[in-house]
Design an enzyme around this catalytic site. Structure first.
Site, PDB file in Angstrom:
ATOM      1  N   CYS A 241       0.848  -1.200   0.000  1.00 55.54           N
ATOM      2  CA  CYS A 241       0.000   0.000   0.000  1.00 55.54           C
ATOM      3  C   CYS A 241       0.878   1.242   0.000  1.00 55.54           C
ATOM      4  CB  CYS A 241      -0.882   0.053   1.246  1.00 55.54           C
ATOM      5  SG  CYS A 241      -1.910  -1.394   1.484  1.00 55.54           S
ATOM      6  N   ALA A 245       1.155   4.789  -2.310  1.00 54.53           N
ATOM      7  CA  ALA A 245       0.949   6.122  -1.744  1.00 54.53           C
ATOM      8  C   ALA A 245       2.204   6.973  -1.909  1.00 54.53           C
ATOM      9  CB  ALA A 245       0.566   6.003  -0.281  1.00 54.53           C
ATOM     10  N   GLY A 342       9.859  37.535   2.044  1.00 55.27           N
ATOM     11  CA  GLY A 342      10.152  38.338   3.224  1.00 55.27           C
ATOM     12  C   GLY A 342       9.106  38.126   4.298  1.00 55.27           C
ATOM     13  N   GLU A 366       4.962   8.362   5.566  1.00 53.36           N
ATOM     14  CA  GLU A 366       5.126   7.417   4.443  1.00 53.36           C
ATOM     15  C   GLU A 366       6.593   7.059   4.226  1.00 53.36           C
ATOM     16  OE1 GLU A 366       2.648   6.300   2.333  1.00 53.36           O
ATOM     17  OE2 GLU A 366       0.960   7.577   2.866  1.00 53.36           O
ATOM     18  N   THR A 368      10.164   8.025   6.465  1.00 53.78           N
ATOM     19  CA  THR A 368      10.852   9.311   6.629  1.00 53.78           C
ATOM     20  C   THR A 368      11.935   9.447   5.564  1.00 53.78           C
ATOM     21  OG1 THR A 368      12.594   8.467   8.056  1.00 53.78           O
ATOM     22  CG2 THR A 368      10.528   9.121   9.140  1.00 53.78           C
TER      23      THR A 368
END
Lengths: 391, 252
Positions: A241, A245, A342, A366, A368
């Protein structure tokens, strides 16, 4: 000024007509329905429900899945959808990523025929929201040591444990939860009204504020026997999965970077200091051309990966590289864009600080940034460095 | 019943327009879009089809690039598309009207919807001209159209309020900004659009003899640049500013 999506090498010309039409549809949605509301959604800390409805109406949820009412688009189209959504906000893209890749995908790939027919059409239409429970308070990068357990009680399973950092948790009807059954990681479909299940929302985020993040708590939570995902055992389930993703994130980050670049370019052309637009100064031009360079490289990387995904010719390490690189440069672009703006850069009149804060999460979730480096390190050397156990 | 919607591809309203050699430089236009008033015509054509059934055909007359607009129309629900491929840049309005009228006859449409004017030329002659050639009733500047018994009812704003006009077919409506939201395509529509074939013909195929252009455009020119803004500082300039707002800007 209308948004101009930086595409220096005209990478989008490599997309099919259909993929470009999908891009225009999602871009229109983001322009007209997301951007006018996003700052309010962030201030209020809510995910506007009408976005769920429209995502379902557009038919983009679970984009690359085929059958069972799913769109059946290419991975390139899925990437483009993620990019356009994240140009609006990472929280919006997170919603779609979790719904499609983390909740629908495991049911589509590992579910029974009955489960697919029952859940997927309603999730593709956006009627039912899904979430994905893998991470726990003490097990993030190391999900294999999860504590959450399932016990076979004969006519049902009993789930005990807690998950954390769960996108969509409190608004989900369907949770795909990973738990150990006799020591083996299995996927379970938990529904919001199941006895012993609660999903309290986590508050106080400085990032992904327009996205719902929750805990999932299971206290003797009774799950019917037909809600186990029969097709997968072990970490391969959740990791497959996550591959999808993460692939979407590698595209999504480009959208956030494009939004920051566009804002920085416009701002620098209109902001006058020392009698001239700051865009005319070499330091600012250097920053803008660095952004253009990194966005162009990220686009080529994501596009090539999409072709490999569509051809089925990819390895997880390819995705690690793309997720890590593209989020990394997007975050740095957001920071530099904030710098160019700025003091104005900290206001919600401009999108840059919101993207910057969002991308801090995207860099961490997901997989690091560092974990993806270790995945690549293992690929290069053949030696895993996640643990001290070097066997 | 067959409904036709006439669409024109124009430079996007956000596109920068360059003029060179007394003509709009088409090659410099970065983005082409469906003329905004035509989009309302398309939306109401879709609503008519949904309410009364029948086939909806989208027709355009223009260069090859215009076909993308027809595919976009198919993605929101148009049944068939007819593209009269022609270089329209040097054609006059009456020539284009002849082509469109022939295209409508070719499709057998008796209800025609189009924008009140195109966003590039702003001529506003296409609708009435086509209606005249077809002998169809023409209701201009409408904001809404629906089915009324055997005929159609259109609404338009007039100085004293709203006017409702009932006509029977054949009829043609030109659209002002409509009262409804425009629909967005969805993935299903986009995938269906891929399967629909655009019928591509020339003016000659439709039996149209264009003859000589009766109207000649001398030249295009960009609008004059806006004069620079004026700046006033200090309380003593208030009377000057008030005077200018009253006499030059006419806002107070």
């Amino acid at each position: 000024m209308p948004f101009e999506a930086l595409d220096f090498y005209d990478v989008d010309s490599l997309l099919t007509d259909e993929e470009r039409m999908v891009r225009d549809m999602v871009r229109d949605f983001v322009d007209n329905e997301v951007l006018p509301k996003i700052e309010h959604a962030c201030r209020d800390g809510v995910f506007p429900d009408e976005w769920r409805v429209t995502l379902g109406e557009m038919g983009v949820l679970g984009a690359p899945l085929k059958g069972y009412g799913c769109p059946g688009l290419s991975y390139a189209a899925y990437g483009v959808i993620c990019r356009e959504l994240e140009r609006g906000d990472s929280g919006l893209r997170s919603f779609a990523s979790v719904q499609g890749s983390l909740a629908m995908y495991p049911i589509w790939d590992f579910g029974s025929e009955e489960q697919k027919n029952h859940y997927l059409p309603k999730m593709a239409s956006g009627e039912w929201i899904g979430c994905f429970g893998l991470t726990e308070p003490d097990y993030g990068s190391n999900p294999g040591d999860m504590i959450t357990r399932a016990e076979d009680m004969g006519d049902h399973y009993l789930l005990n444990g807690a998950k954390m950092w769960i996108t969509n948790g409190s608004i989900a009807k369907v949770a795909v939860v990973w738990a150990k059954l006799d020591g083996v990681i299995r996927g379970f479909i938990v529904e919001d009204e199941d006895e012993g299940f609660s999903a309290p929302e986590m508050k106080g985020k400085h990032s992904l504020k327009a996205s719902v993040t929750s805990e999932l708590v299971f206290q003797d939570c009774k799950i019917p026997k037909d809600r186990i995902l029969p097709g997968v055992k072990g970490l391969r389930g959740p990791f497959s999965c996550l591959n999808n993703a993460r692939y979407g994130i590698s595209w999504g980050a480009i959208g956030a970077a494009q939004a920051c670049f566009d804002s920085a370019k416009e701002y620098s052309l209109s902001r006058i200091q020392f009698d001239h637009p700051i865009a005319s100064y070499q330091l600012v031009q250097n920053k803008l051309s660095w952004m253009l360079r990194e966005i162009t490289k990220a686009q080529l990387l994501a596009y090539h990966l999409s072709q490999k995904k569509d051809a089925g010719d990819w390895i997880p390490e390819h995705i690690s590289l793309a997720k890590m690189n593209n989020v990394d440069i997007a975050l740095e672009i957001a920071r530099v864009a904030r710098d160019i703006h700025g003091a104005n850069g900290i206001l919600d009149e401009y999108p840059v600080m919101r993207h910057m804060a969002n991308l801090e999460s995207v860099k961490t979730y997901e997989g690091t940034h560092d974990i993806h480096n270790l995945i690549l390190g293992r690929y290069i050397t053949g030696i895993q460095s996640f643990t001290r156990d070097l066997s | 019943m067959t409904i036709a919607v006439l669409l024109k591809q124009v430079p996007d309203t956000t596109a920068k327009i360059a003029v060179s050699g007394g003509r709009v430089d088409q090659s410099s236009v970065a983005k082409w879009s469906t003329s905004p008033y035509d989009e309302y015509a398309l939306e109401y054509a879709l609503q008519l089809k949904e309410a009364g059934g029948g086939d909806l055909v989208a027709i355009t007359c223009g260069p090859a690039r215009s076909s993308k607009m027809l595919t976009d129309a198919a993605a929101v629900g148009v049944d068939s598309m007819l593209h009269v491929v022609a270089d329209t840049s040097e054609m006059d309005s009456t020539q284009i009207q002849s082509i469109l009228a022939a295209a409508i006859k070719h499709c057998g449409a008796e209800i025609i919807l189009c924008g009140k004017q195109a966003a590039d030329t702003n001529s506003g002659s296409t609708g009435p001209g086509v209606a005249s050639l077809l002998g169809a009733s023409c209701v201009g500047m409408v904001s809404e159209v629906g089915i009324e018994g055997d005929g159609f009812i259109a609404q338009r704003g007039i100085s004293s309020g709203d006017e409702r006009v009932v006509v029977s077919k054949p009829c043609l409506f030109t659209f002002d900004k409509g009262l409804t939201e425009l629909r967005r395509p969805n993935v299903k529509g986009i995938m269906m659009a891929k399967k629909k074939v655009i019928e591509s013909v020339s003016a000659g195929d439709l039996g149209v003899d264009l003859g000589e252009s009766g109207v000649k455009i001398n030249s295009h020119a960009p609008p004059p640049e806006k004069p620079p803004g004026q700046k006033f500082e200090g309380a003593e300039s208030v009377p000057t500013v008030v005077a200018k707002l009253r006499e030059e800007a006419n806002v107070i």
